[in-house]
Each structure stands twice: as C-alpha cells, then as structure tokens.
Design a protein around this motif. Structure first.
Motif, PDB file in Angstrom:
ATOM      1  N   SER A  76      42.473  43.794  31.399  1.00 52.43           N
ATOM      2  CA  SER A  76      42.568  42.702  32.369  1.00 52.43           C
ATOM      3  C   SER A  76      41.574  41.611  31.999  1.00 52.43           C
ATOM      4  CB  SER A  76      42.261  43.230  33.777  1.00 52.43           C
ATOM      5  OG  SER A  76      40.943  43.718  33.820  1.00 52.43           O
TER       6      SER A  76
ATOM      7  N   GLY B 247      40.039  35.614  40.554  1.00 49.68           N
ATOM      8  CA  GLY B 247      41.212  36.473  40.440  1.00 49.68           C
ATOM      9  C   GLY B 247      41.126  37.365  39.223  1.00 49.68           C
TER      10      GLY B 247
ATOM     11  N   ILE C  66      43.522  38.836  36.154  1.00 54.09           N
ATOM     12  CA  ILE C  66      44.804  38.817  35.447  1.00 54.09           C
ATOM     13  C   ILE C  66      44.975  40.218  34.876  1.00 54.09           C
ATOM     14  CG2 ILE C  66      46.189  37.605  33.714  1.00 54.09           C
ATOM     15  CD1 ILE C  66      43.927  35.426  33.728  1.00 54.09           C
ATOM     16  N   GLY C  67      45.908  40.984  35.447  1.00 55.11           N
ATOM     17  CA  GLY C  67      46.078  42.385  35.053  1.00 55.11           C
ATOM     18  C   GLY C  67      47.172  42.561  34.018  1.00 55.11           C
TER      19      GLY C  67
ATOM     20  N   ASP D 294      50.444  40.445  33.580  1.00 51.49           N
ATOM     21  CA  ASP D 294      50.337  39.223  34.394  1.00 51.49           C
ATOM     22  C   ASP D 294      50.106  37.990  33.518  1.00 51.49           C
ATOM     23  OD1 ASP D 294      50.338  41.000  36.528  1.00 51.49           O
ATOM     24  OD2 ASP D 294      48.211  40.736  37.002  1.00 51.49           O
TER      25      ASP D 294
ATOM     26  N   GLN E  99      48.440  33.941  33.824  1.00 48.15           N
ATOM     27  CA  GLN E  99      47.824  32.844  34.572  1.00 48.15           C
ATOM     28  C   GLN E  99      48.130  31.534  33.844  1.00 48.15           C
ATOM     29  OE1 GLN E  99      43.700  31.549  34.304  1.00 48.15           O
ATOM     30  NE2 GLN E  99      43.510  31.989  36.497  1.00 48.15           N
TER      31      GLN E  99
ATOM     32  N   ASP F 276      49.322  31.853  39.391  1.00 51.01           N
ATOM     33  CA  ASP F 276      49.084  33.246  39.020  1.00 51.01           C
ATOM     34  C   ASP F 276      50.395  33.989  39.180  1.00 51.01           C
ATOM     35  OD1 ASP F 276      46.246  33.180  38.469  1.00 51.01           O
ATOM     36  OD2 ASP F 276      46.009  32.748  40.607  1.00 51.01           O
TER      37      ASP F 276
ATOM     38  N   SER G 177      52.324  37.514  38.763  1.00 48.41           N
ATOM     39  CA  SER G 177      52.126  38.947  38.558  1.00 48.41           C
ATOM     40  C   SER G 177      53.258  39.486  37.701  1.00 48.41           C
ATOM     41  CB  SER G 177      52.083  39.671  39.901  1.00 48.41           C
ATOM     42  OG  SER G 177      53.346  39.571  40.509  1.00 48.41           O
ATOM     43  N   ALA G 178      53.001  40.623  37.050  1.00 48.78           N
ATOM     44  CA  ALA G 178      53.984  41.247  36.160  1.00 48.78           C
ATOM     45  C   ALA G 178      55.337  41.414  36.867  1.00 48.78           C
ATOM     46  CB  ALA G 178      53.455  42.596  35.676  1.00 48.78           C
ATOM     47  N   GLU G 179      55.315  41.781  38.170  1.00 47.45           N
ATOM     48  CA  GLU G 179      56.574  42.028  38.898  1.00 47.45           C
ATOM     49  C   GLU G 179      57.401  40.762  39.082  1.00 47.45           C
ATOM     50  OE1 GLU G 179      53.478  43.074  41.245  1.00 47.45           O
ATOM     51  OE2 GLU G 179      53.374  43.938  39.240  1.00 47.45           O
ATOM     52  N   GLU G 180      56.741  39.614  39.042  1.00 45.37           N
ATOM     53  CA  GLU G 180      57.468  38.349  39.244  1.00 45.37           C
ATOM     54  C   GLU G 180      58.159  37.864  37.977  1.00 45.37           C
ATOM     55  OE1 GLU G 180      55.262  35.264  41.754  1.00 45.37           O
ATOM     56  OE2 GLU G 180      53.669  36.642  41.135  1.00 45.37           O
TER      57      GLU G 180
END
Ligand code: FE
Length: 284
Positions: free
Chosen positions: A74, A85, A87-88, A91, A93, A137, A139-142
């Motif tokens: 991350s 924040g 960033i995982g 993800d 940014q 930002d 996320s991986a799911e988006e």
C-alpha cells in the motif's frame, strides 16, 4: 484498421528518488515530448523494504496529475491541507495537483515485505495548470474487469473496453489506462484514437507488441507505439501482463524542474519562489 507499429522499445532503468527509494524509471525528463501528454512513468516494485520504506517525504507538485496504481502492499498519502488516505492493493489515486499541493507518499509492503506499484505523471494543459487541486481515490472494487472473447482480462481504470467505461472521467487529455492480463499465445486487439500517444509497459510474462515483430519483450519493457487505429499484442508461451496507457498530446512547451512542470521558465521560477516564501498553496 491501421495497426500501430512499434516506434521505440526500451527497458526501465534503476534510479533513486524521494528519501532513497530504489525504483525503475521507464521514462522521464530525458523524453519530454516523446510521450506527450505523459511526462514520467515509474515502476516501484520491490521485495526489499529497505529499498522503499523511507518513501517520498514532503514535496510540492504543480501543473501535473500523478496517477498511482498499487498491485501489492500500500501507499499512505497525506497532504498539507489535511487530506489523508491509504492506496491499497488494486486501488488507484488520480491526483490533480493543479495550482499546487504539498504531500508525502509512504509505501508499505505486504505481509511478505513485497510492494508493487506504478506512478504515471500526466501533464496539464496551460489553461488547467493553476486549476483547483482535486483527488479521485478509486478503490479496487470500483475498477471494472472485462473478459474479452480472445481471452484477455482487462481492468479498465480509465477509458473504454467494449461497452465498459472506467471510473475516471472528465480529464482533458482523454486518457486511457488499462491493466491487461493476456493468456499464453492469445491476442489482444484494442482500438485507439489515431493521433493519441500510446505506450505499453510489461510487468509479467512476455509478448509481441505489433504484427511484424518477432522479438518477445519481457518484464520492465516499455513500448512506445507509432500513431494508428488499434494495437495488436500477442502473448508468448506464458501469461503476459502489461499496462496500456494512451492520451491526447498537448503540443505545448514544457518547463520542468523536479516535481513541478509548467510552460515557461518564469512560471517555474515563480513556483519555486512561492514554495520558499510560503505562498505556494493557492487553493485549500
Ligand atoms: Fe509526489
């Protein structure tokens, strides 16, 4: 359809940045106009925490966007306005520095000490260089994943594959940013606006990057394409993974020093003077 030929192939080179982070730079300020509207691409994958844990302490940016994509570990992000924040894994940014931010970026490894990430710098056109800074930002799911008939699996960070659009919209250079996984010996064909600059960066496996070439390019290879209506990429005997990035060239003069990229030397001098005397931040 006119398939893009390879214009130039190179390999990312070891360099040191921030407080002593060992990374590989695919391109940067030796190639100022070659990748227009993109300025720099860094690969900071590492299995050695000593090589990245000192990170990138407080520094300013103005006139550009930085796009950070993490695959392992991350990156902790904080700026002088109090934005914070992490960033995982997976993800993105998308940070538009615009008129100016002062931030730090601190990479962290996963449980095995491995860290994988990439940072791309995109230029802002003159009219947008002093715009209000903004963060997106993602996320991986988006980030949607599309599986194509040929077998490719594509994460669409920005741009369009088939009918699927990536979550990052409303960027002047109309960028495309795809993370492509291509099974052994399969082909990926993808349309590109003819006049956009397009490059690919390999991060696993190997493959051929135009119709004509017989040479397979492997990990850390950077391919810059000639103009054309599509790219055609063929995986070798193992799975190929690469990032495909494209955007509309700005064709504007570039004045670049360190983390600040403007159009003229005067604007650069002004930026560094403002940073010294504490008037760098214009919007908060
Ligand atoms: Fe930075």
């Amino acid at each position: 359809m006119k398939t893009r030929k390879i214009k130039r192939v190179s390999t990312s080179m070891p360099t040191m940045e921030g407080a002593g982070v060992h990374l590989h730079r695919a391109f940067g300020n030796n190639d100022v106009t070659l990748f227009d509207p993109f300025l720099l691409f860094d690969d900071f994958r590492s299995d050695t925490p000593e090589h990245y844990k000192k990170g990138f302490p407080w520094h300013p940016h103005r006139g550009i966007e930085t796009i950070t994509y993490m695959l392992k570990g991350s990156a902790e992000h904080g700026d002088s306005l109090g934005n914070k924040g992490i960033i995982g894994r997976g993800d993105v940014q998308w940070m538009t520095a615009g008129s100016g931010i002062i931030h730090q970026e601190m990479p962290k490894g996963d449980s095995e000490g491995k860290m994988e990430g990439f940072q791309l710098w995109a230029n802002l056109r003159a009219a947008d260089k002093m715009m209000h800074p903004r963060y997106r930002d993602i996320s991986a799911e988006e980030i949607p994943t599309v599986t194509l008939d040929g077998g490719a699996t594509v994460k669409v960070i920005c741009g369009q594959v088939g009918k699927v659009r990536g979550p990052v919209e409303d960027v002047m250079i109309e960028p495309e940013y795809l993370d492509v996984k291509l099974p052994a010996n399969t082909v990926f064909v993808h349309p590109t606006p003819e006049d956009h600059n397009v490059f690919a960066y390999v991060h696993a496996g190997s493959g051929r990057f135009d119709e004509m070439s017989s040479d397979e390019l492997g990990n850390k290879s950077l391919v810059l394409f000639e103009p054309g209506e599509q790219v055609m990429i063929t995986a070798g005997d193992e799975e190929l993974r690469f990032l495909l990035v494209g955007g509309k060239p700005l064709g504007e003069p570039v004045a670049w020093r360190g983390p600040i990229v403007m159009n003229t030397q005067e604007e650069l001098q002004q930026a560094f003077e403002e940073y010294r005397n504490g008037t760098f931040i214009k919007h908060d």
